[in-house]
Design a protein around this motif. Structure first.
Motif, PDB file in Angstrom:
ATOM      1  N   ARG A 143       0.830  -1.415   0.041  1.00 11.49           N
ATOM      2  CA  ARG A 143       0.356  -0.268  -0.038  1.00 11.49           C
ATOM      3  C   ARG A 143       0.762   1.565  -0.241  1.00 11.49           C
ATOM      4  NH1 ARG A 143      -5.560  -0.777   2.926  1.00 11.49           N
ATOM      5  NH2 ARG A 143      -5.987  -3.003   2.177  1.00 11.49           N
ATOM      6  N   ILE A 144       2.177   0.974   0.366  1.00 15.84           N
ATOM      7  CA  ILE A 144       3.606   2.205   0.217  1.00 15.84           C
ATOM      8  C   ILE A 144       3.895   2.120  -0.300  1.00 15.84           C
ATOM      9  CG2 ILE A 144       4.416   3.777   1.864  1.00 15.84           C
ATOM     10  CD1 ILE A 144       2.330   2.456   4.136  1.00 15.84           C
ATOM     11  N   SER A 145       4.673   2.812  -2.005  1.00 18.09           N
ATOM     12  CA  SER A 145       5.876   2.915  -1.989  1.00 18.09           C
ATOM     13  C   SER A 145       5.994   3.681  -1.759  1.00 18.09           C
ATOM     14  CB  SER A 145       4.963   2.495  -3.720  1.00 18.09           C
ATOM     15  OG  SER A 145       4.130   0.628  -3.796  1.00 18.09           O
ATOM     16  N   LEU A 146       7.752   3.458  -2.184  1.00 20.34           N
ATOM     17  CA  LEU A 146       8.784   4.709  -2.271  1.00 20.34           C
ATOM     18  C   LEU A 146       9.283   4.364  -4.019  1.00 20.34           C
ATOM     19  CD1 LEU A 146       9.926   5.156   0.860  1.00 20.34           C
ATOM     20  CD2 LEU A 146       8.562   6.746  -0.340  1.00 20.34           C
ATOM     21  N   ASP A 147       9.178   5.122  -5.007  1.00 25.10           N
ATOM     22  CA  ASP A 147      10.481   5.154  -5.429  1.00 25.10           C
ATOM     23  C   ASP A 147       9.957   4.081  -6.745  1.00 25.10           C
ATOM     24  OD1 ASP A 147      12.544   7.476  -5.793  1.00 25.10           O
ATOM     25  OD2 ASP A 147      13.456   5.718  -4.313  1.00 25.10           O
ATOM     26  N   GLY A 148       8.413   3.893  -6.418  1.00 26.70           N
ATOM     27  CA  GLY A 148       7.426   2.860  -7.672  1.00 26.70           C
ATOM     28  C   GLY A 148       7.800   1.062  -7.001  1.00 26.70           C
ATOM     29  N   ALA A 149       8.902   0.978  -5.772  1.00 29.75           N
ATOM     30  CA  ALA A 149       8.514  -0.263  -5.100  1.00 29.75           C
ATOM     31  C   ALA A 149       8.130  -0.014  -3.809  1.00 29.75           C
ATOM     32  CB  ALA A 149      10.012  -0.710  -5.101  1.00 29.75           C
ATOM     33  N   PRO A 150       7.059  -1.507  -2.831  1.00 34.00           N
ATOM     34  CA  PRO A 150       6.252  -1.446  -2.308  1.00 34.00           C
ATOM     35  C   PRO A 150       7.782  -1.341  -0.896  1.00 34.00           C
ATOM     36  CG  PRO A 150       5.234  -3.262  -3.434  1.00 34.00           C
ATOM     37  CD  PRO A 150       6.951  -2.526  -4.162  1.00 34.00           C
ATOM     38  N   ILE A 151       7.214  -0.681   0.149  1.00 36.40           N
ATOM     39  CA  ILE A 151       8.072  -0.047   1.416  1.00 36.40           C
ATOM     40  C   ILE A 151       8.481  -1.560   1.720  1.00 36.40           C
ATOM     41  CG2 ILE A 151       7.909   2.191   1.724  1.00 36.40           C
ATOM     42  CD1 ILE A 151       6.586   1.096   4.531  1.00 36.40           C
ATOM     43  N   SER A 152      10.224  -1.558   2.014  1.00 39.41           N
ATOM     44  CA  SER A 152      10.527  -2.947   2.988  1.00 39.41           C
ATOM     45  C   SER A 152       9.428  -3.664   4.130  1.00 39.41           C
ATOM     46  CB  SER A 152      11.831  -2.748   3.318  1.00 39.41           C
ATOM     47  OG  SER A 152      12.403  -1.965   4.207  1.00 39.41           O
ATOM     48  N   ALA A 153       9.463  -4.370   4.814  1.00 43.25           N
ATOM     49  CA  ALA A 153       8.702  -5.207   5.664  1.00 43.25           C
ATOM     50  C   ALA A 153       9.755  -3.516   6.489  1.00 43.25           C
ATOM     51  CB  ALA A 153       8.772  -6.200   5.718  1.00 43.25           C
ATOM     52  N   GLU A 154      11.041  -3.702   6.840  1.00 47.48           N
ATOM     53  CA  GLU A 154      11.532  -2.910   8.559  1.00 47.48           C
ATOM     54  C   GLU A 154      11.117  -1.645   8.019  1.00 47.48           C
ATOM     55  OE1 GLU A 154      14.638  -5.878   6.005  1.00 47.48           O
ATOM     56  OE2 GLU A 154      12.753  -5.200   5.377  1.00 47.48           O
ATOM     57  N   ARG A 155      10.847  -1.268   7.442  1.00 42.64           N
ATOM     58  CA  ARG A 155      10.014  -0.134   7.508  1.00 42.64           C
ATOM     59  C   ARG A 155       9.338   0.289   7.603  1.00 42.64           C
ATOM     60  NH1 ARG A 155      13.201   4.332   2.946  1.00 42.64           N
ATOM     61  NH2 ARG A 155      12.018   6.888   3.772  1.00 42.64           N
ATOM     62  N   PHE A 156       7.802  -0.557   6.978  1.00 43.38           N
ATOM     63  CA  PHE A 156       6.867  -0.951   7.316  1.00 43.38           C
ATOM     64  C   PHE A 156       6.864  -0.476   8.777  1.00 43.38           C
ATOM     65  CE2 PHE A 156       2.521  -2.592   8.152  1.00 43.38           C
ATOM     66  CZ  PHE A 156       1.666  -1.799   7.521  1.00 43.38           C
ATOM     67  N   ILE A 157       7.579  -1.465   9.290  1.00 37.39           N
ATOM     68  CA  ILE A 157       7.116  -1.863  11.105  1.00 37.39           C
ATOM     69  C   ILE A 157       7.925  -0.615  11.459  1.00 37.39           C
ATOM     70  CG2 ILE A 157       8.917  -3.283  12.859  1.00 37.39           C
ATOM     71  CD1 ILE A 157       8.505  -5.391  11.157  1.00 37.39           C
ATOM     72  N   GLU A 158       9.023   0.438  10.814  1.00 38.04           N
ATOM     73  CA  GLU A 158       9.583   1.453  11.659  1.00 38.04           C
ATOM     74  C   GLU A 158       8.741   2.527  11.690  1.00 38.04           C
ATOM     75  OE1 GLU A 158      13.399   2.298   9.731  1.00 38.04           O
ATOM     76  OE2 GLU A 158      14.084   0.178  10.290  1.00 38.04           O
ATOM     77  N   THR A 159       7.968   3.043  10.391  1.00 41.44           N
ATOM     78  CA  THR A 159       7.288   3.931  10.252  1.00 41.44           C
ATOM     79  C   THR A 159       6.029   3.566  11.340  1.00 41.44           C
ATOM     80  OG1 THR A 159       7.870   4.199   7.820  1.00 41.44           O
ATOM     81  CG2 THR A 159       5.304   5.232   8.445  1.00 41.44           C
TER      82      THR A 159
END
Length: 502
Positions: A143-159
């Motif tokens: 659901r959340i993408s940066l630069d055309g790719a979904p954010i990583s699981a690590e970044r999703f958790i951190e956010t």
């Protein structure tokens, strides 16, 4: 573009194309050669755009813990129509949604594909993008993408961990806790500000006026085709639904309108006038000049706000995707000020490269051959009709078997009626979502639409897909048989996992 063009000034040929798509060129060899050339220019395939679960067991466990916490909140079908809570969250987060310009997308069908096309175009012009779309096909991180790719699981958790204290603060202050969708929206806006992105491409969840995403002041508002869906929330006519969706139009914005029902268009144009917004309409200020079926997609000539773009290869099937492409191109031109402030076009080669790399998972997506198995997320009659037309045009199936599971709040009869002309038989089933339509209830509707002899019931989706493949292959003469799995994004997501695309 600053002033609407008089329809009488539009070339007759273009009007004819808007009214009915150009017929297929009989010399398919030329088309195939052209499409292969354009695919070569686009570079190698970019891989599956849908992420799988994390391979690291500890990371997967941490992601599941976040998903579990989010699942305790109101789901996406339970709403209290206001932006009060999300506005409060943005306030305590420091208004992250105002750190970048935005393009906001609403409509009934085509929002996600259009968002992906806009994202690809902006990225090709070297802008850092954030994209927020819903629902997801397989994994929440999509659901959340940066630069055309979904954010990583690590970044999703951190956010999530970063915004969680602020979410709890708002929960304590408000009458109702923030919903699942509101928290995710807050996470997306925070992640985009943290990146930081140059532009955010945001798809509404439902409606517009009171949708959680509608705390942005987008300079470009996009309205894809409006039809009947979520009528219990948005209204029983396309005009009423347009009234809700027009809420994303902000003062002085540019509004990009796909072709609309007349009553919906009137409502949207009235809102644009009230907001002193500039309007660009498909079929008037921009649109499709020509469209030809090609190997792996279609070849387009698009008329944008600044001029024509020819030899555009789009690796997606169906006339509706060509219309989405025209809308996406106009939105990006408007974002760059073309058609209003600048009388020029975008670089045509960059536009071609961007479109040639577009992917839209679960939209007439081929996931298996021999027989061909397609996945499509059509979930309402309007979407089903567009999908049926796309299948008929792009695939020469001699026998097509449908696998259908719908959500309980959708018009299952209308969807099945749209597919009846192209399905030899239909296998009725259920997906993993708790809101899936009861199999027996769906089967009863299917029998009324197709007749008892053309309906098979398999309560489990894996069995349903296996049964459909068997039906497609059962007679040797049907060498061109296929299977279409459809009815819901959840059905597509489950099937994608079963067929090992994830």
């Amino acid at each position: 573009m600053s002033e609407p063009r008089d329809p009488s000034d539009t070339p007759d040929a273009f009007d004819d194309i808007v009214e009915s798509e150009t017929t297929r060129d009989p010399d398919l060899a030329v088309i195939e050669a052209g499409s292969r050339t354009l695919r070569t220019q686009a570079g190698p395939p970019q891989g599956d755009p849908v992420p799988s679960r994390p391979e690291d067991p500890e990371l997967d466990k941490a992601l599941r813990e976040v998903e579990t916490e989010l699942s305790t909140r109101w789901g996406e079908t339970k709403l209290e129509p206001s932006v009060t809570r999300i506005a409060a969250l943005m306030d305590v987060l420091g208004e992250p949604q105002r750190a970048y310009p935005s393009i906001h997308i609403t409509g009934t069908n085509g929002k996600t594909s259009t968002a992906r096309m806009i994202e690809a175009l902006l990225g090709a012009f070297e802008l850092r993008t954030g994209r927020y779309t819903s629902p997801h096909v397989q994994t929440i991180t999509e659901r959340i993408s940066l630069d055309g790719a979904p954010i990583s699981a690590e970044r999703f958790i951190e956010t999530y961990q970063d915004v969680k204290p602020y979410v709890e603060l708002v929960d304590d202050r408000e009458e109702y806790r923030l919903s699942f969708f509101e928290v995710l929206t807050g996470m997306a806006y925070a992640a985009f500000a943290d990146a930081p992105v140059d532009v955010a491409v945001v798809e509404v969840g439902m409606g517009g006026t009171w949708d959680a995403t509608n705390v942005i002041d987008a300079s470009v508002a996009v309205v894809t085709p409006i039809d009947l869906d979520h009528t219990d929330r948005l209204g029983g006519t396309t005009a009423e639904i347009a009234g809700e969706k027009s809420g994303i139009v902000k003062q002085g914005a540019t509004v990009i309108l796909a072709q609309q029902p007349v009553d919906a268009a009137q409502v949207l144009l009235k809102k644009a006038v009230e907001a002193d917004a500039t309007v660009a309409r498909e079929g008037m200020e921009f649109g499709i000049v020509s469209r030809e079926v090609a190997v792996g997609g279609q070849l387009l000539t698009l008329r944008g706000l600044g001029g024509e773009y020819d030899n555009v290869f789009l690796p997606l099937h169906g006339a509706y995707q060509a219309h989405n492409a025209a809308v996406a191109l106009a939105a990006v031109e408007a974002f760059f000020g073309i058609g209003a402030d600048h009388a020029r076009t975008l670089d045509p080669d960059t536009v071609r490269t961007a479109f040639a790399q577009v992917a839209s998972p679960g939209r007439l997506e081929i996931v298996r051959s021999s027989p061909t198995v397609l996945l499509d997320a059509a979930h309402n009659p309007h979407g089903a009709r567009a999908t049926a037309e796309g299948v008929s045009e792009a695939f020469g199936f001699s026998r097509l078997i449908g696998v259908v599971s719908t959500s309980g709040d959708k018009d299952a009869r209308g969807l099945l009626e749209a597919f009846e002309p192209i399905f030899a038989e239909v296998v009725v089933t259920a997906n993993s979502n708790p809101r899936a339509t009861d199999v027996d209830a769906l089967a009863a509707i299917a029998v009324e639409v197709f007749g008892e002899d053309r309906v098979v019931v398999e309560p489990r989706l894996p069995d349903a897909i296996e049964a459909a493949i068997t039906l497609a292959e059962e007679e040797a003469e049907y060498g061109g048989a296929g299977v279409l799995v459809t009815g819901s994004i959840f059905t597509v997501g489950d099937a994608r996992l079963l067929l090992r695309r994830g």
